[in-house]
Design an enzyme around this catalytic site. Structure first.
Site, PDB file in Angstrom:
ATOM      1  N   GLU A 135       0.796  -1.223   0.000  1.00 47.90           N
ATOM      2  CA  GLU A 135       0.000   0.000   0.000  1.00 47.90           C
ATOM      3  C   GLU A 135       0.834   1.282   0.000  1.00 47.90           C
ATOM      4  O   GLU A 135       0.416   2.286  -0.563  1.00 47.90           O
ATOM      5  CB  GLU A 135      -0.948   0.010   1.214  1.00 47.90           C
ATOM      6  CG  GLU A 135      -2.089  -0.984   1.134  1.00 47.90           C
ATOM      7  CD  GLU A 135      -3.034  -0.700  -0.018  1.00 47.90           C
ATOM      8  OE1 GLU A 135      -3.372   0.485  -0.246  1.00 47.90           O
ATOM      9  OE2 GLU A 135      -3.425  -1.658  -0.708  1.00 47.90           O
TER      10      GLU A 135
ATOM     11  N   SER B  36     -52.578 -31.206  34.210  1.00 46.07           N
ATOM     12  CA  SER B  36     -52.122 -31.965  35.383  1.00 46.07           C
ATOM     13  C   SER B  36     -50.709 -31.603  35.814  1.00 46.07           C
ATOM     14  O   SER B  36     -50.259 -32.035  36.884  1.00 46.07           O
ATOM     15  CB  SER B  36     -52.211 -33.466  35.097  1.00 46.07           C
ATOM     16  OG  SER B  36     -51.608 -33.783  33.854  1.00 46.07           O
TER      17      SER B  36
END
Length: 756
Positions: free
Chosen positions: A181, A468
């Site tokens: 770069e 139940s």
């Protein structure tokens, strides 16, 4: 003469004009520079980047003797995006297996609030169990496997970034970035005029733009401060800011900013920013663990992240990597052997992450709690670390159990053949909640069959009849008046409710006449339970249910005794957790801690309990529920592979609309509900539906649980009784059995049937 006089006068005007121009230019330049100086200082003195909050699971305990197979360990590592090593040595973020051994190099886990150091460990397995854990120095009895990141709370911009410190970055990564770069980065002062001339010459020769002249500093300024417009003014500002930035900050500071800022690709709507995030996403490594080849690959992606991504275009990525390596060699950043070795290294990316798909209902629950504490903008930008109680392996097992269990139920019951199954409202749904009763930690939460199909969280927001499954709390409320050996009337007694005569019926249509307290609950006998509720008292039972966390119990006897009122699965799980925790009601904990980027703990949820019944009473109900599994409505669990100590209760509602099973061991409680969203009948009981999913889940939990016998607390005595009379047994009794009693209500008389 006049002409002679005019010339000096003209020169004076010109000099004055030039002087004013120079002064004003200098003032403008100074003002402009001061403005840019302040812009840079203000930006970097405040928060530099928007970092989404991350949501983590709990870490996972691994210990010697654990019932964990080599294949399961491999899967856990792959789930955390570890790669299988292709050569020695095994690097951080890699593992290698051979025969019955597996070597893993666990990477650092370093996020605010939690640090787990990197370590090389070897596991030996025998018969699907860990027999040895060793490091290069010593044997280890216990270690923690890093948490899974299960979510990120992105904002509208959708940026994902993991900030790194320049001290973490390996030299070969910096060299790779600089080489490709801006190879004069450490020589220029922000703008490389030689580089600009070189680029212009190369472009002129090629007749097109082939080379850029922007330095790393200019790229940082362009990406961080400026808009994407292209004109002379923007370029002038870029030049000026680059020079000022270099004057204000050291090269390492600028490089750190650059490496945290750069765009490194796209994942759906989320943009990957920074080298730290890219290292984790593409290679499953922390930035400090990147190899030379991987560093060169990332450096080569900067100029075109999506074009040179190893996930999108492998060949282009390889060519880009090789170009970076060649450039590094030319600049003498690496040696020829290093170049050759990196060139030959196979480009291997990390396995695709599954963590974002784990426990979506749980993540929604945690997100809801976080949003009650912080604004969405804060969660999306402040980089908070949110730690939860989720056990990822348990969460995955819960989803597997629901998927496979529902398929089995539909296959057996024929529900899957209903033509309306194509409609989401007519597909069987399920909920699974897994809790550690002793701490209240929520290990898994699944709120439906398929989150992609319906994100409605039935575990938290669905309201269903417990049927139940509510009976244990009626029996607990009765313990002040009844003993486990007492007799109940299982008869069709008519009751008048709101002016209407009502007679409770047992599920099989049969009545036993007289039945033991224990047997009535084990066999889920409705008539006996209703008669018990009448004798216990409505207010007593309502008070018990409220204290256990049932928020809206009904005000009439029939709804109460039959469980025909509405509650959420989370309410029922919390109530059962009291039974598994010696009568202490735990606060169900899912969000443990929220930590700021600097390590400050912003929010911490503590384990919390409140006493709602005695340990002795909770133990008696647990003893009854062990009987449900041994001899009662859930005895079929043995056939399905449940060979460990557990207590549980089935739940079935009228017309078989809801199917429940809640079961717990000494270290884990799990609740399952199965039903339809439109409340249609399912056609099966709790044992035929929910219990199948529960069993599948618990069998998958073998590596994570160690069921023991339930401890007998103070206040419990054991007596030998005669099953026929319920009184203390004598030598003449034909049968005798041990039964548990509260110490203050033990039997005080001997058998009157056989003592004649």
């Amino acid at each position: 003469m006049n002409l002679f006089l005019k010339k000096p006068k003209a020169r004076r005007y010109i000099l004055w004009g030039l002087s004013l121009f120079v002064v004003f230019s200098a003032l403008f330049a100074a003002s402009f520079s001061y403005y840019l100086y302040n812009e840079i200082k203000n930006r970097f003195s405040s928060r530099r980047w928007s970092v989404p909050s991350r949501v983590f699971s709990s870490s996972v305990p691994i210990y010697r003797g654990q019932a964990l197979s080599l294949a399961q360990m491999r899967h856990m590592l792959e789930e955390r995006r570890y790669k299988e090593a292709s050569k020695e040595p095994v690097l951080a973020g890699e593992f290698k297996s051979s025969g019955n051994s597996l070597v893993a190099h666990l990477r650092d886990f370093q996020f605010p609030g939690l640090f787990l150091p990197s370590q090389l460990v070897e596991f030996d397995f025998e018969q699907n169990r860990i027999v040895v854990i060793r490091s290069p120095k010593e044997e280890i009895s216990f270690l923690e496997l890093e948490p899974l990141e299960i979510a990120r709370l992105h904002g509208p911009g959708g940026e994902s970034r993991m900030l790194i410190d320049i001290r973490q970055v390996p030299k070969h990564l910096i060299d790779a970035v600089v080489a490709i770069e801006d190879h004069r980065f450490y020589e220029h002062s922000g703008v490389d005029f030689f580089g600009i001339l070189r680029a212009m010459l190369a472009d002129f020769r090629a007749g097109r733009v082939v080379q850029g002249g922007s330095t790393i500093t200019q790229q940082l300024v362009k990406n961080y401060f400026l808009e994407s417009e292209r004109n002379f003014r923007r370029k002038f500002v870029e030049f000026s800011m680059s020079l000022i930035l270099e004057a204000l900050y050291k090269k390492d500071d600028i490089m750190e900013m650059y490496l945290n800022e750069i765009y490194m690709g796209q994942v759906g709507s989320v943009a990957i920013h920074g080298i730290g995030e890219a290292s984790a996403y593409y290679f499953g490594r922390n930035v400090e663990d990147l190899t030379l080849s991987e560093a060169a690959t990332l450096a080569g992606m900067i100029r075109g992240p999506n074009s040179y991504s190893p996930l999108v275009n492998r060949q282009a990525s390889l060519e880009s990597r090789n170009l970076v390596l060649k450039r590094m060699l030319a600049l003498r950043k690496i040696s020829l052997p290093e170049y050759d070795s990196a060139l030959l290294e196979v480009l291997r990316v990390a396995p695709a992450s599954t963590s974002a798909r784990i426990a979506p209902y749980f993540v929604d629950y945690v997100r809801m709690q976080a949003q009650e504490l912080y604004a969405p903008e804060t969660l999306a930008s402040q980089g908070l670390a949110i730690y939860t109680t989720l056990q990822p392996e348990m969460a995955a097992a819960a989803e597997t159990a629901i998927r496979d269990g529902l398929a089995e139920i539909e296959n057996v019951s024929g529900e899957g053949s209903d033509p309306d199954q194509s409609k989401p409202s007519r597909r069987l749904q399920a909920v699974l909640i897994a809790v550690q009763s002793k701490t209240g930690e929520l290990y898994a939460l699944v709120g439906g069959r398929d989150y992609a199909e319906s994100s409605f969280n039935r575990a938290l927001k669905g309201r269903y009849q417990p049927g139940s499954a509510i009976e244990p709390f009626i029996y607990l409320a009765a313990l002040d008046r009844f003993k486990l050996s007492d007799w109940l009337f299982d008869l069709p007694v008519a009751y008048e409710l709101n002016g209407v005569s009502w007679t409770p019926r047992n599920y099989d249509g049969r009545y036993r006449g007289k039945v033991a307290f224990r047997d009535a609950l084990e066999q889920s006998l409705t008539a006996a339970t209703v008669n018990l509720a009448v004798e216990t008292g409505l207010n007593e039972i309502i008070g018990t249910l409220k204290s256990f966390g049932i928020e809206s119990p009904p005000g009439d006897l029939a709804s109460l005794a039959l469980g025909s009122f509405l509650l959420t699965p989370m309410e029922l799980a919390r109530a059962y957790a009291v039974l598994g925790n010696d009568g202490q009601k735990p606060f169900l904990l899912s969000l443990k801690e929220i930590v700021a980027e600097n390590g400050d703990v912003l929010e911490r949820r503590h384990i919390d309990f409140s006493s709602v019944t005695s340990p002795a009473k909770a133990f008696l109900i647990t003893s009854l529920l062990e009987g449900v599994v041994e001899r009662g409505t859930a005895k079929g669990l043995k056939r399905l592979g449940v060979d460990f100590r557990c207590a549980g209760e089935t739940g079935t509602t009228s017309e078989f609309r809801d199917s429940w099973f809640v079961g717990y061991t000494t270290d884990l409680l799990a609740l399952v509900w199965v039903g339809y969203d439109d409340n249609s009948p399912t056609g099966f009981t709790g044992a035929q539906g929910a219990a199948i999913i529960w069993t599948r889940f618990m069998n998958l939990m073998r590596p994570w649980i160690q069921p023991q016998e339930f401890d007998v607390p103070p206040g419990i005595v054991e007596e030998m009784i005669c099953p026929d009379s319920g009184q203390l047994a004598t030598a003449h009794c034909k049968e005798r059995k041990l039964e548990d009693f509260l110490s203050e209500s033990r039997p005080n008389g001997y058998c009157t049937i056989h003592n004649r």
